[in-house]
Design a protein around this motif. Structure first.
Motif, PDB file in Angstrom:
ATOM      1  N   ILE A  74       0.893  -1.155   0.000  1.00 57.58           N
ATOM      2  CA  ILE A  74       0.000   0.000   0.000  1.00 57.58           C
ATOM      3  C   ILE A  74       0.932   1.204   0.000  1.00 57.58           C
ATOM      4  O   ILE A  74       1.336   1.703   1.044  1.00 57.58           O
ATOM      5  CB  ILE A  74      -0.915   0.021   1.236  1.00 57.58           C
ATOM      6  CG1 ILE A  74      -1.618  -1.316   1.412  1.00 57.58           C
ATOM      7  CG2 ILE A  74      -1.922   1.156   1.139  1.00 57.58           C
ATOM      8  CD1 ILE A  74      -2.317  -1.457   2.746  1.00 57.58           C
ATOM      9  N   TYR A 161     -11.305  -1.318   3.604  1.00 56.63           N
ATOM     10  CA  TYR A 161     -11.053  -0.442   2.474  1.00 56.63           C
ATOM     11  C   TYR A 161     -11.819   0.856   2.671  1.00 56.63           C
ATOM     12  O   TYR A 161     -12.989   0.862   3.065  1.00 56.63           O
ATOM     13  CB  TYR A 161     -11.486  -1.115   1.173  1.00 56.63           C
ATOM     14  CG  TYR A 161     -11.373  -0.220  -0.039  1.00 56.63           C
ATOM     15  CD1 TYR A 161     -10.133   0.245  -0.465  1.00 56.63           C
ATOM     16  CD2 TYR A 161     -12.507   0.155  -0.746  1.00 56.63           C
ATOM     17  CE1 TYR A 161     -10.033   1.055  -1.572  1.00 56.63           C
ATOM     18  CE2 TYR A 161     -12.410   0.971  -1.864  1.00 56.63           C
ATOM     19  CZ  TYR A 161     -11.171   1.420  -2.264  1.00 56.63           C
ATOM     20  OH  TYR A 161     -11.069   2.233  -3.366  1.00 56.63           O
ATOM     21  N   ILE A 165     -10.763   7.918   0.138  1.00 56.72           N
ATOM     22  CA  ILE A 165      -9.411   8.494   0.022  1.00 56.72           C
ATOM     23  C   ILE A 165      -8.743   8.210  -1.329  1.00 56.72           C
ATOM     24  O   ILE A 165      -8.292   9.176  -1.963  1.00 56.72           O
ATOM     25  CB  ILE A 165      -8.539   8.018   1.202  1.00 56.72           C
ATOM     26  CG1 ILE A 165      -9.239   8.333   2.532  1.00 56.72           C
ATOM     27  CG2 ILE A 165      -7.166   8.676   1.151  1.00 56.72           C
ATOM     28  CD1 ILE A 165      -8.486   7.842   3.733  1.00 56.72           C
ATOM     29  N   PRO A 166      -8.599   7.017  -1.817  1.00 59.24           N
ATOM     30  CA  PRO A 166      -8.841   5.708  -1.208  1.00 59.24           C
ATOM     31  C   PRO A 166      -7.658   5.262  -0.362  1.00 59.24           C
ATOM     32  O   PRO A 166      -6.530   5.708  -0.575  1.00 59.24           O
ATOM     33  CB  PRO A 166      -9.018   4.804  -2.423  1.00 59.24           C
ATOM     34  CG  PRO A 166      -8.137   5.415  -3.457  1.00 59.24           C
ATOM     35  CD  PRO A 166      -8.183   6.907  -3.224  1.00 59.24           C
ATOM     36  N   GLY A 167      -7.925   4.388   0.598  1.00 62.64           N
ATOM     37  CA  GLY A 167      -6.858   3.905   1.461  1.00 62.64           C
ATOM     38  C   GLY A 167      -7.340   2.706   2.252  1.00 62.64           C
ATOM     39  O   GLY A 167      -8.368   2.106   1.939  1.00 62.64           O
ATOM     40  N   TRP A 169      -7.765   1.025   6.375  1.00 63.84           N
ATOM     41  CA  TRP A 169      -7.828   1.247   7.813  1.00 63.84           C
ATOM     42  C   TRP A 169      -7.441  -0.038   8.530  1.00 63.84           C
ATOM     43  O   TRP A 169      -8.105  -1.067   8.401  1.00 63.84           O
ATOM     44  CB  TRP A 169      -9.241   1.679   8.195  1.00 63.84           C
ATOM     45  CG  TRP A 169      -9.538   1.779   9.652  1.00 63.84           C
ATOM     46  CD1 TRP A 169     -10.351   0.937  10.374  1.00 63.84           C
ATOM     47  CD2 TRP A 169      -9.081   2.780  10.572  1.00 63.84           C
ATOM     48  NE1 TRP A 169     -10.406   1.355  11.678  1.00 63.84           N
ATOM     49  CE2 TRP A 169      -9.642   2.481  11.839  1.00 63.84           C
ATOM     50  CE3 TRP A 169      -8.247   3.887  10.447  1.00 63.84           C
ATOM     51  CZ2 TRP A 169      -9.399   3.255  12.966  1.00 63.84           C
ATOM     52  CZ3 TRP A 169      -8.002   4.666  11.568  1.00 63.84           C
ATOM     53  CH2 TRP A 169      -8.569   4.355  12.799  1.00 63.84           C
ATOM     54  N   TRP A 193      -2.743   5.598   3.276  1.00 65.48           N
ATOM     55  CA  TRP A 193      -3.144   5.866   1.898  1.00 65.48           C
ATOM     56  C   TRP A 193      -1.963   6.428   1.131  1.00 65.48           C
ATOM     57  O   TRP A 193      -0.933   6.791   1.708  1.00 65.48           O
ATOM     58  CB  TRP A 193      -4.342   6.818   1.851  1.00 65.48           C
ATOM     59  CG  TRP A 193      -4.087   8.252   2.213  1.00 65.48           C
ATOM     60  CD1 TRP A 193      -3.895   9.307   1.367  1.00 65.48           C
ATOM     61  CD2 TRP A 193      -4.027   8.820   3.541  1.00 65.48           C
ATOM     62  NE1 TRP A 193      -3.715  10.476   2.056  1.00 65.48           N
ATOM     63  CE2 TRP A 193      -3.799  10.217   3.400  1.00 65.48           C
ATOM     64  CE3 TRP A 193      -4.142   8.293   4.828  1.00 65.48           C
ATOM     65  CZ2 TRP A 193      -3.688  11.072   4.483  1.00 65.48           C
ATOM     66  CZ3 TRP A 193      -4.025   9.149   5.921  1.00 65.48           C
ATOM     67  CH2 TRP A 193      -3.805  10.515   5.742  1.00 65.48           C
ATOM     68  N   GLU A 194      -2.100   6.466  -0.180  1.00 66.63           N
ATOM     69  CA  GLU A 194      -1.047   6.983  -1.048  1.00 66.63           C
ATOM     70  C   GLU A 194      -1.635   8.025  -1.982  1.00 66.63           C
ATOM     71  O   GLU A 194      -2.747   7.874  -2.487  1.00 66.63           O
ATOM     72  CB  GLU A 194      -0.404   5.865  -1.865  1.00 66.63           C
ATOM     73  CG  GLU A 194       0.793   6.351  -2.708  1.00 66.63           C
ATOM     74  CD  GLU A 194       1.377   5.240  -3.559  1.00 66.63           C
ATOM     75  OE1 GLU A 194       2.558   5.327  -3.916  1.00 66.63           O
ATOM     76  OE2 GLU A 194       0.643   4.282  -3.860  1.00 66.63           O
ATOM     77  N   ARG A 195      -0.848   9.089  -2.203  1.00 70.88           N
ATOM     78  CA  ARG A 195      -1.294  10.154  -3.091  1.00 70.88           C
ATOM     79  C   ARG A 195      -0.080  10.756  -3.794  1.00 70.88           C
ATOM     80  O   ARG A 195       0.857  11.203  -3.146  1.00 70.88           O
ATOM     81  CB  ARG A 195      -2.039  11.231  -2.293  1.00 70.88           C
ATOM     82  CG  ARG A 195      -2.625  12.369  -3.119  1.00 70.88           C
ATOM     83  CD  ARG A 195      -3.234  13.427  -2.221  1.00 70.88           C
ATOM     84  NE  ARG A 195      -4.317  12.878  -1.396  1.00 70.88           N
ATOM     85  CZ  ARG A 195      -4.739  13.440  -0.260  1.00 70.88           C
ATOM     86  NH1 ARG A 195      -4.138  14.533   0.195  1.00 70.88           N
ATOM     87  NH2 ARG A 195      -5.731  12.896   0.417  1.00 70.88           N
ATOM     88  N   THR A 199       3.290   8.171   0.481  1.00 70.05           N
ATOM     89  CA  THR A 199       2.490   7.341   1.368  1.00 70.05           C
ATOM     90  C   THR A 199       2.252   8.085   2.679  1.00 70.05           C
ATOM     91  O   THR A 199       3.164   8.711   3.219  1.00 70.05           O
ATOM     92  CB  THR A 199       3.190   6.004   1.656  1.00 70.05           C
ATOM     93  OG1 THR A 199       3.458   5.342   0.418  1.00 70.05           O
ATOM     94  CG2 THR A 199       2.322   5.104   2.528  1.00 70.05           C
ATOM     95  N   ALA A 215      -8.044  12.716   6.912  1.00 68.99           N
ATOM     96  CA  ALA A 215      -7.310  12.380   5.687  1.00 68.99           C
ATOM     97  C   ALA A 215      -7.883  13.105   4.475  1.00 68.99           C
ATOM     98  O   ALA A 215      -7.136  13.611   3.638  1.00 68.99           O
ATOM     99  CB  ALA A 215      -7.331  10.866   5.468  1.00 68.99           C
ATOM    100  N   THR A 216      -9.207  13.155   4.382  1.00 71.07           N
ATOM    101  CA  THR A 216      -9.815  13.827   3.229  1.00 71.07           C
ATOM    102  C   THR A 216      -9.585  15.336   3.279  1.00 71.07           C
ATOM    103  O   THR A 216      -9.638  16.012   2.262  1.00 71.07           O
ATOM    104  CB  THR A 216     -11.329  13.540   3.171  1.00 71.07           C
ATOM    105  OG1 THR A 216     -11.931  13.893   4.428  1.00 71.07           O
ATOM    106  CG2 THR A 216     -11.581  12.067   2.886  1.00 71.07           C
TER     107      THR A 216
END
Length: 219
Positions: A74, A161, A165-167, A169, A193-195, A199, A215-216
């Motif tokens: 991830i 899932y 985010i997606p990410g 938990w 999560w990764e963006r 990470t 996070a959002t």
């Protein structure tokens, strides 16, 4: 179109129609007369095709995403399911440094992203490709994703899932291993999560909905 968008497209278009009884009987009849070596080769090709479809569909289907995450990275985190795990976890380590965000960005090589709802951080530390920021008992780590994982999470109890985010938990305490330094500690519930090649690990927020909200709102 990004790779993730392409995978989603493939996942949506991958349709496997059910086989009728006549077709099944015909295939079984043909297989009985095929040499074993050829059958094994064809079975391997079928497995590979199915595997690729699984990976493509994983970009779309949350339950499959959670399963795939068990044995893939991830971002810079590798998740490994184990049979048993710790029942409790201490608070995350407080970040003791007091670097400015500008200085931390120069050292890390990228601009930190912060949850707007938490305000000014109480601690900031940085090294090449890595940032650690805290707000009291909340710790947010950001690090550049690579081929090799930075962390291994040995968890017990599964993943959730998070499509927003997606990410993912990690809802139970788990063992956290820092690969390069071989440091092991117990971590509590964590959102990963990764963006854009970075990470994120958010730890110290035990409520999933609150963690997702933070996070959002990270920018």
């Amino acid at each position: 179109m990004s790779l993730e968008d392409e995978l989603r497209s493939v996942g949506r278009s991958a349709v496997v129609p059910p086989a009728d009884d006549g077709l099944t009987a015909a295939v079984l009849s043909r297989v009985a007369g095929i040499p074993v070596r050829k059958r094994l080769r064809d079975r391997w090709r079928t497995f590979l095709a199915g595997f690729l479809i699984l990976i493509a569909g994983a970009a779309l289907t949350p339950p499959v995403r959670a399963t795939v995450a068990e044995w893939l990275h991830i971002g810079g985190v590798q998740a490994e399911p184990v049979g048993t795990g710790p029942s409790t976890a201490p608070p995350p380590p407080t970040v003791g440094g007091h670097m400015s965000l500008e200085a931390a960005a120069r050292v890390a090589g990228f601009t930190p992203q912060l949850p707007r709802a938490l305000g000014t951080p109480t601690g900031v530390e940085a090294s090449k490709g890595f940032l650690a920021i805290s707000w009291g008992g909340v710790r947010l780590e950001q690090f550049q994703s690579g081929i090799e994982p930075r962390y291994i999470k040995q968890y017990y109890g599964g993943l959730d899932y998070v499509p927003e985010i997606p990410g993912f938990w990690f809802r139970t305490p788990h063992q956290l291993i820092l690969v390069d330094e071989r440091v092991v500690r117990i971590a509590g519930p964590t959102l990963v999560w990764e963006r854009n090649g970075v990470t994120f690990r958010l730890e110290g927020v035990v409520d999933k909905a609150r963690a997702v909200e933070l996070a959002t709102g990270t920018s």
